[in-house]
Design an enzyme around this catalytic site. Structure first.
Site, PDB file in Angstrom:
ATOM      1  N   HIS A  56       0.820  -1.202   0.000  1.00  0.00           N
ATOM      2  CA  HIS A  56       0.000   0.000   0.000  1.00  0.00           C
ATOM      3  C   HIS A  56       0.858   1.257   0.000  1.00  0.00           C
ATOM      4  O   HIS A  56       1.956   1.274   0.548  1.00  0.00           O
ATOM      5  CB  HIS A  56      -0.906   0.024   1.235  1.00  0.00           C
ATOM      6  CG  HIS A  56      -2.167  -0.764   1.069  1.00  0.00           C
ATOM      7  ND1 HIS A  56      -3.341  -0.425   1.687  1.00  0.00           N
ATOM      8  CD2 HIS A  56      -2.444  -1.870   0.342  1.00  0.00           C
ATOM      9  CE1 HIS A  56      -4.284  -1.288   1.361  1.00  0.00           C
ATOM     10  NE2 HIS A  56      -3.755  -2.179   0.548  1.00  0.00           N
ATOM     11  N   GLU A  76      -6.468  -0.792  -5.638  1.00  0.00           N
ATOM     12  CA  GLU A  76      -7.467   0.069  -5.009  1.00  0.00           C
ATOM     13  C   GLU A  76      -7.121   1.524  -5.298  1.00  0.00           C
ATOM     14  O   GLU A  76      -5.953   1.905  -5.336  1.00  0.00           O
ATOM     15  CB  GLU A  76      -7.500  -0.128  -3.484  1.00  0.00           C
ATOM     16  CG  GLU A  76      -7.714  -1.550  -3.024  1.00  0.00           C
ATOM     17  CD  GLU A  76      -6.400  -2.249  -2.726  1.00  0.00           C
ATOM     18  OE1 GLU A  76      -5.371  -1.572  -2.528  1.00  0.00           O
ATOM     19  OE2 GLU A  76      -6.394  -3.487  -2.721  1.00  0.00           O
TER      20      GLU A  76
END
Length: 334
Positions: free
Chosen positions: A38, A107
């Site tokens: 991330h 995402e």
């Protein structure tokens, strides 16, 4: 027998701590370790987002036995697929063949930061399929020139290739994803214990004449703590985003967006969805649907960076024993 793993969750711990937890998890007997990739945490209260590939390089050097996965890397926007292929090849060398490249369509939270916008899910899956094809071509050692719908390579070649080929696992969440990506994956990553999805993936591979069953890898959050109330509050503070579902989680762009979307989620709502507290049997019951659905590998996410040492020291070994005993009586196959 089902294999059980430990999650190196980059969103809730810094890089040095993650390496330390990786060593401890191996010592406690986990079979594998997955590392999230991330650029941002889901919620500001989690507070971390170190580079996954740097962490995994250190983990590969510091551990000896556990298999390692990216869980998952998006090879289409923040990273060009050629860069991912180079990282995967290098990490496989450092890990002495213990690494599997886990890939997904990403995402918005992490990928929008490079300023390329956020494509529709159909386009993201098309981009992912092309990226996987590029990564495979480069991992073969070939000189690659590529003009595709989304990517371009000019005279690209990897100069350091591992002796053990890098397996590729792809995250898929439904029939359309299986149709588009199923035969491009050596292994399946899925976010829910959906036995029909697992069966569809195996059928797609068999219909294409692919050898072997491949592994099916899942992940489940838990919040172990000697005190249940403490566990519930921690899970609510750091993991209430989890209840939004993947269609929501993939599209929200910022930690503020996740905070806003979950402002009405109550602690009891989180406790209903995530096993919280000292009861190991409750964790086993939560994991059970995964091996019953045909998952071969299940990674546990212990919620809360500050709780990792206590979880690894006091809960990990008895939990692994309970999981292996239960799954051995009716678990998945290798």
């Amino acid at each position: 027998m089902t294999r059980f793993g430990y999650t190196l969750m980059t969103e809730q711990s810094g890089p040095k701590d993650l390496v330390r937890y990786a060593i401890s998890a191996e010592e406690r007997g986990f079979d594998f370790e997955v590392c999230s990739d991330h650029f941002s945490p889901w919620l500001a209260s989690q507070g971390h987002a170190p580079n996954a590939w740097t962490v995994l390089g250190a983990v590969a050097h510091a551990t000896e036995r556990v298999d390692l996965y990216t869980y998952v890397t998006c090879p289409t926007m923040r990273y060009h697929p050629a860069v991912v292929a180079q990282q995967a090849a290098t990490l496989q060398i450092l890990a002495d063949g213990r690494f599997t490249l886990g890939l997904g369509s990403g995402e918005n939270l992490n990928e929008h930061v490079v300023g390329k916008g956020w494509p529709t899910v159909v386009r993201r899956q098309e981009m992912l399929r092309e990226a996987v094809q590029i990564i495979r071509a480069l991992l073969s050692g070939a000189l690659v020139n590529w003009r595709g719908d989304y990517f371009q390579l000019d005279s690209a070649r990897l100069w350091d290739l591992p002796e053990v080929p890098v397996g590729i696992a792809v995250a898929m969440g439904g029939t359309k994803a299986i149709e588009k990506l199923g035969t491009d994956a050596d292994h399946l990553i899925a976010v829910e214990p959906n036995g029909e999805l697992v069966a569809e993936w195996h059928s797609a591979r068999q219909a294409s004449g692919l050898a072997g069953g491949g592994r099916v890898v899942g992940q489940i959050p838990v919040c172990w703590d000697p005190d249940r109330d403490t566990a519930v509050q921690r899970a609510h503070d750091q993991f209430r985003w989890f209840g939004g579902g993947w269609s929501v989680n993939a599209d929200l762009p910022t930690t503020a967006g996740f905070a806003g979307a979950t402002r009405f989620v109550r602690p009891e709502d989180v406790a209903d969805a995530i096993p919280c507290g000292p009861d190991l049997d409750a964790i086993v019951d939560a994991v059970r649907p995964y091996w019953e659905a045909g998952f071969t590998d299940v990674a546990v996410v212990q919620i809360g960076g500050e709780s990792q040492d206590l979880f690894l020291q006091e809960a990990a070994e008895p939990l692994l024993s309970a999981l292996r005993d239960a799954s051995g009586k009716g678990g998945g196959d290798d």
